[in-house]
Enzyme design. Structure first.
Site, PDB file in Angstrom:
ATOM      1  N   LYS A 195      -3.425 -55.111 -36.047  1.00 43.87           N
ATOM      2  CA  LYS A 195      -2.571 -55.821 -35.105  1.00 43.87           C
ATOM      3  C   LYS A 195      -1.716 -56.883 -35.807  1.00 43.87           C
ATOM      4  CE  LYS A 195      -4.208 -59.152 -32.607  1.00 43.87           C
ATOM      5  NZ  LYS A 195      -4.903 -60.060 -31.700  1.00 43.87           N
TER       6      LYS A 195
ATOM      7  N   LYS B  50     -13.577 -62.758 -35.018  1.00 47.12           N
ATOM      8  CA  LYS B  50     -13.246 -64.144 -35.376  1.00 47.12           C
ATOM      9  C   LYS B  50     -14.397 -64.838 -36.083  1.00 47.12           C
ATOM     10  CE  LYS B  50      -9.447 -65.287 -32.343  1.00 47.12           C
ATOM     11  NZ  LYS B  50      -8.914 -66.178 -31.316  1.00 47.12           N
TER      12      LYS B  50
ATOM     13  N   LYS C 126      -1.059 -63.941 -35.829  1.00 46.87           N
ATOM     14  CA  LYS C 126      -0.730 -65.230 -36.453  1.00 46.87           C
ATOM     15  C   LYS C 126      -1.706 -65.555 -37.566  1.00 46.87           C
ATOM     16  CE  LYS C 126      -1.034 -66.808 -31.778  1.00 46.87           C
ATOM     17  NZ  LYS C 126      -1.084 -67.771 -30.718  1.00 46.87           N
TER      18      LYS C 126
END
Ligand code: TYM
Length: 344
Positions: free
Chosen positions: A207, A115, A210
């Site tokens: 994966k 992230k 969103k």
């Protein structure tokens, strides 16, 4: 002394729309756990703000996740549904855990690395400390079972490490206070079922998420039937027909993923899906998968839309859930303060 009892806790971040990955990997499992356990399901809005969120969009996303929970079959009257920011004990316990967790432990977290990206210096302190807030979410209820998708495994291992270190650090004190076996349980991750890791429709090695820039990579719970059918039609595959045995899915990540989604939605073992489709071309399989997906998600998305039309009702459910969550969390947090030695 507060007695330990079996309890389920899990959380979902209100960041954008929910995906088929969230639904199959987590929410359908949450629904199942209700049959056997007391369950607490949390919309983790404080985790969401570890990365910038537009305030109006955040409020909408909190209600949307709540609507998805309820539309999928979570019963907010029999169990607890609330948003994290409304129960202050989460943040309080997270601070204590910031002082228990070691820098070295957090440095190993792969989700932080992903992230934060290349510009780590610019990531928020909250994003770094994210896992100790997650441990607090679970342990402020002394929850024993945590249903999650595969990507949360490392965070749950850290939660156990934090619980263990707290129990060790305060062992003599805990004995005095009537907890000879430690205060926090080592919460068990429940990573089970056929869809613990739903992959991107564009790249079977990534994966479904969103935050993927390509909307074609995922199915959103709010996608309409045509969009779902289009995304599945365009999903990446390979030129071979479908195999008849599980072995044949090896080294074929896209085929593996689509077959896994089919089996999960149908509620059958992957081997059964392959028995039906072994030797078939992807085109026909994709048509059936699209129909199955629409059939499964359509009732959920239309119920979500109905609930979202009355945000006041959703807010009421969240307020009621938070009040009931506080009743559970407050005495546990009081006990933690006593254990640590805070005077009141
Ligand atoms: P979040 O919001 O990213 O995802 C919510 C749940 O969905 C699962 N999931 C998936 N499962 C299968 N395939 C996928 N492609 C997929 N994508 C997401 C996640 O594993 C998760 O179970 N840190 C957590 C939220 C959290 C939490 C907690 C969870 C905060 N506190 C305490 C459990 C307990 C997260 O970001 O999930």
């Amino acid at each position: 002394m507060i007695e330990l009892k079996e309890r389920v806790f899990s959380g979902v971040q209100p960041t954008g729309d929910l995906t088929l990955g969230n639904y199959l990997g987590a929410i359908t499992r949450f629904v199942e756990m209700q049959k056997s356990h007391e369950c607490i399901y949390c919309v983790v809005d404080m985790h969401a703000i570890t990365q910038w969120q537009d305030p109006a969009e955040l409020s909408r996303a909190i209600r949307l996740v709540t609507a998805a929970f309820i539309a999928s079959g979570i019963d907010p009257a029999a169990h607890i549904v609330f948003n994290q920011s409304q129960v202050a004990e989460h943040a309080e316990l997270a601070w204590v855990f910031n002082c228990v967790a070691r820098l070295g432990w957090l440095n190993r977290m792969t989700q932080f690395k992903e992230k934060a990206g290349k510009n780590r210096e610019n990531a928020s302190v909250g994003l770094y400390a994210y896992p100790s807030l997650m441990a607090a979410d679970i342990l402020v209820y002394r929850a024993t079972h945590v249903p999650v998708g595969e990507d949360q495994k490392q965070h749950l291992e850290l939660t156990r490490d934090i619980a263990q270190k707290f129990n060790n650090d305060f062992a003599p004190r805990l004995k005095e206070l009537g907890y000879p076996d430690g205060f926090f349980p080592l919460a068990e991750p429940l990573i089970t079922g056929p869809a613990t890791r739903v992959m991107s429709l564009r790249d079977g090695t990534k994966k479904m998420s969103k935050s993927d820039p390509s909307d074609l990579s995922r199915i959103n719970l709010t996608d309409d039937s045509d969009t779902i059918a289009k995304k599945i039609r365009k999903a990446k595959t390979d030129p071979e027909p479908l195999p008849s045995e599980i072995e044949g899915l090896k080294e074929r990540p896209e085929a593996d993923n689509l077959v896994g989604i089919f089996a999960a939605l149908k509620g059958e073992p992957v081997a059964d899906t392959l028995k039906t489709y072994g030797g078939a071309q992807f085109s026909g399989f994709k048509q059936d998968l699209a129909d199955l997906t629409v059939e499964a998600l359509q009732p959920v998305s239309s119920e979500m839309a109905r609930l979202m039309a009355d945000p006041g009702h959703i807010d009421e459910i969240l307020r009621d859930g938070a009040a009931r969550a506080r009743v559970l969390a407050a005495p546990i947090m009081d006990e933690v303060k006593k254990i640590v030695g805070f005077v009141r």
